[in-house]
Every structure is written in structure tokens, then in C-alpha cells.
Design an enzyme around this catalytic site. Sequence first.
Site, PDB file in Angstrom:
ATOM      1  N   GLY A  36       0.959  -0.992   0.226  1.00 56.33           N
ATOM      2  CA  GLY A  36      -0.129  -0.109   0.013  1.00 56.33           C
ATOM      3  C   GLY A  36       1.119   0.908  -0.460  1.00 56.33           C
ATOM      4  O   GLY A  36       1.853   1.206  -0.499  1.00 56.33           O
ATOM      5  N   ASP A  72     -13.852   0.002  12.246  1.00 54.96           N
ATOM      6  CA  ASP A  72     -13.247   0.087  11.285  1.00 54.96           C
ATOM      7  C   ASP A  72     -13.205  -2.181  10.422  1.00 54.96           C
ATOM      8  O   ASP A  72     -12.923  -2.628   9.599  1.00 54.96           O
ATOM      9  CB  ASP A  72     -11.858  -0.125  10.337  1.00 54.96           C
ATOM     10  CG  ASP A  72     -11.619   0.366   9.391  1.00 54.96           C
ATOM     11  OD1 ASP A  72     -13.075   0.216   7.882  1.00 54.96           O
ATOM     12  OD2 ASP A  72     -10.212   0.542   8.416  1.00 54.96           O
TER      13      ASP A  72
END
EC number: 2.7.10.1
Length: 402
Positions: free
Chosen positions: A107, A232
Site C-alpha cells: 500500500g 473499522d
Amino acid sequence: DTVTSPDITAIVAVIGAVVLGLTSLTIIILFGFVWHQRWKSRKPASTGQIVLVKEDKELAQLRGMAETVGLANACYAVSTLPSQAEIESLPAFPRDKLNLHKLLGSGAFGEVYEGTALDILADGSGESRVAVKTLKRGATDQEKSEFLKEAHLMSKFDHPHILKLLGVCLLNEPQYLILELMEGGDLLSYLRGARKQKFQSPLLTLTDLLDICLDICKGCVYLEKMRFIHRDLAARNCLVSEKQYGSCSRVVKIGDFGLARDIYKNDYYRKRGEGLLPVRWMAPESLIDGVFTNHSDVWAFGVLVWETLTLGQQPYPGLSNIEVLHHVRSGGRLESPNNCPDDIRDLMTRCWAQDPHNRPTFFYIQHKLQEIRHSPLCFSYFLGDKESVAPLRIQTAFFQPL
């Protein structure tokens, strides 16, 4: 009395000797300090010290191949920095017993590699396949702090449905977190990979989907007992142990603690003055007041169940992130997937109650899911006659919102 010339000469000689001695002593002290620092930098770091060294050769070679690896295999974000004592209590693992083999996911900030670790499970256990998380080159101090927080956080958890931290290499940079390897990758990709064309047998039955939800719920029950708020919960942040859809040994674990936020950028919305927010999974009180509790985690779990039943559709299809924010604030909810059993639809609806205190606990949700999982209704969906099974076989009909 007058001072004679020999006396002056003697005084000057004494002063000169003192100055010369002090100068020599200063030089010796400085030389000794420099030599000590160089010697200290060559020594192995003592526990807890962070020493910057040249980039790991093995990691550098793998990073050279990073451009050939996509982001689809992303796997693997506490408010205070752990103390030195807490860092020293982490399960340290010798770097020379760790080998990196290939990049699994990358990422903006983190990278995850597949590797092997010698005797990490126990002395004499041999090589174990592991996932290794590290930061990218040029990581900021803030990112390094978050990395330490993640290690400290994960070290507290010990549950079959929470990704396990096996060890850390923190003495030198690059630092590594060593995690159990989940070969099936993230749940979102796993669900989407199960989609088939019309009239083909589904790779995942309703029973399989309920088992997936149950695994995650069990992990949530544990986090609830630990008084930990995830903030999350989503399919992208869970991991699957097996690649094969028909495997009876499949286990799903809550496993994000960072990288998924990098990969699935479209699932997040940057609100002014705040960080990235997973608005499609957020409860009204979180969107309006920024309040996160176990109740808001329950809301997110309801959305995760919806994701599972739709084989990984993005919640609120057709709406932008800002439209979702206004939709939920004004009382809007997700529509039930087509042919969704009533009991599951009712459970999701309870998870999305406007009043947080009217939402069920994870303990109750687990009990209810187990009840549905073993009910005659679920059994008929799984093994029933052609008429009852047919809607499940046509996945483009079953796994679509009304």
C-alpha cells in the site's frame, strides 16, 4: 620583593605544562568518546534499542520486484505510544532466523511479505510459513509510531478468530511484525472470487456464509470482552485461512490492523479536519458526533453480514461516499439482499437501530447466528428440494439488493 627572571621562567613553564596537559587530556577524552560510539554502533543492540542500519539485503531484493505485484492480495492501524517497557515485552524474534520470499501486498505506507521463520512456534518446531509486515522506505516518525502501536496492540490478543502476532524484529530498521499466514487473503477478495455465472452451482452456500459471519462474530465477542473498539469492521479487514472454497478447515479471522486502508481507498472518505473514514460501515452517531463504541462496531458488523451475503458488493451501491453519509444521517439503511432469509434480515436490521443501546450485543448476535445456522430453514436452503435451492444457485438473483 622583585621577581627574578628565573622565577618568571619557572612560572611560565608550569602554566605551559598545565595547558598542554589539559589539551592532551581533552583530545584523549574526545578520541575515546568517538571510539566508544563507533564500537557501540557495531555491537548488537540491547533489548528495546532501535538502531538504524543499512537496508536489509533480502528486503531490498524483494522490493526490486514490487512493481510486478498488484494490490489485490492485501492482508494485513490504540491511541498512545507504547512505553519502552511495553516494547521490550513484545515477542522478539532473531532476524537471522527469518527469511522473506515474496511480496504479498503493498500500500502507500506498508508492505506484507510471505516468508519462513525457524522455530517461531516453539523450540525445535522447524520452519513455519509466516506473513511479515514492514513499513516502506522513507516512513515518517508518525508512521513508525503507528507501527509500534500496532505491534503492541496485536500482542494483547489471543483468540482463534483474531490474527496472531508471532514475533517482532524491532532492534534494527527495517522493523518487522511476524504474523500467522492466512493463505486465502482478505475476505472481500475471497467473497468476490466466489461469484459464478448464472445457473452454475455456488462456490459458497448459505451455510458457508453463515459460518464466515460466525467466525468473525466470535472474534468480536472476544474484543467486546477485552473492551476493545475496532472502529473499522469490514470484509476487507478480515482474513481467510484457506484458498479452496470447499475446505472444511476454513477459518476467518479479524486481521486488519492497517494495510487494508491503503488498498481499498474507495471504501474511505476524508472528512474535512479528520482522517480517512469508512463511511459505508459507520453508524449515525459516528458520522454525526465522531462517537465510536461497541455499539458502532455492532452496526459495522451488520454491514459486514450484508457484504458476505452479497459476495462482496460495496454497501449502498450507486451512492457516492458523501451521499451515503447524508443517507445514513437522515435515517436511510441498506436494502436487504434478494431472497435473504427473514431471520438474517431481522438481525441485520437490529444491528442498524438508530438508538445505539437498542442494538444487540455481539454475544447475542453469536447466539442468534448459531440458532439460524442450525435451523431447519437454513438446512433446507442448503440441502432442500430443487424449488428451495434454485434461487441460491442463481447467484446473480440471490446476491443482489432488491
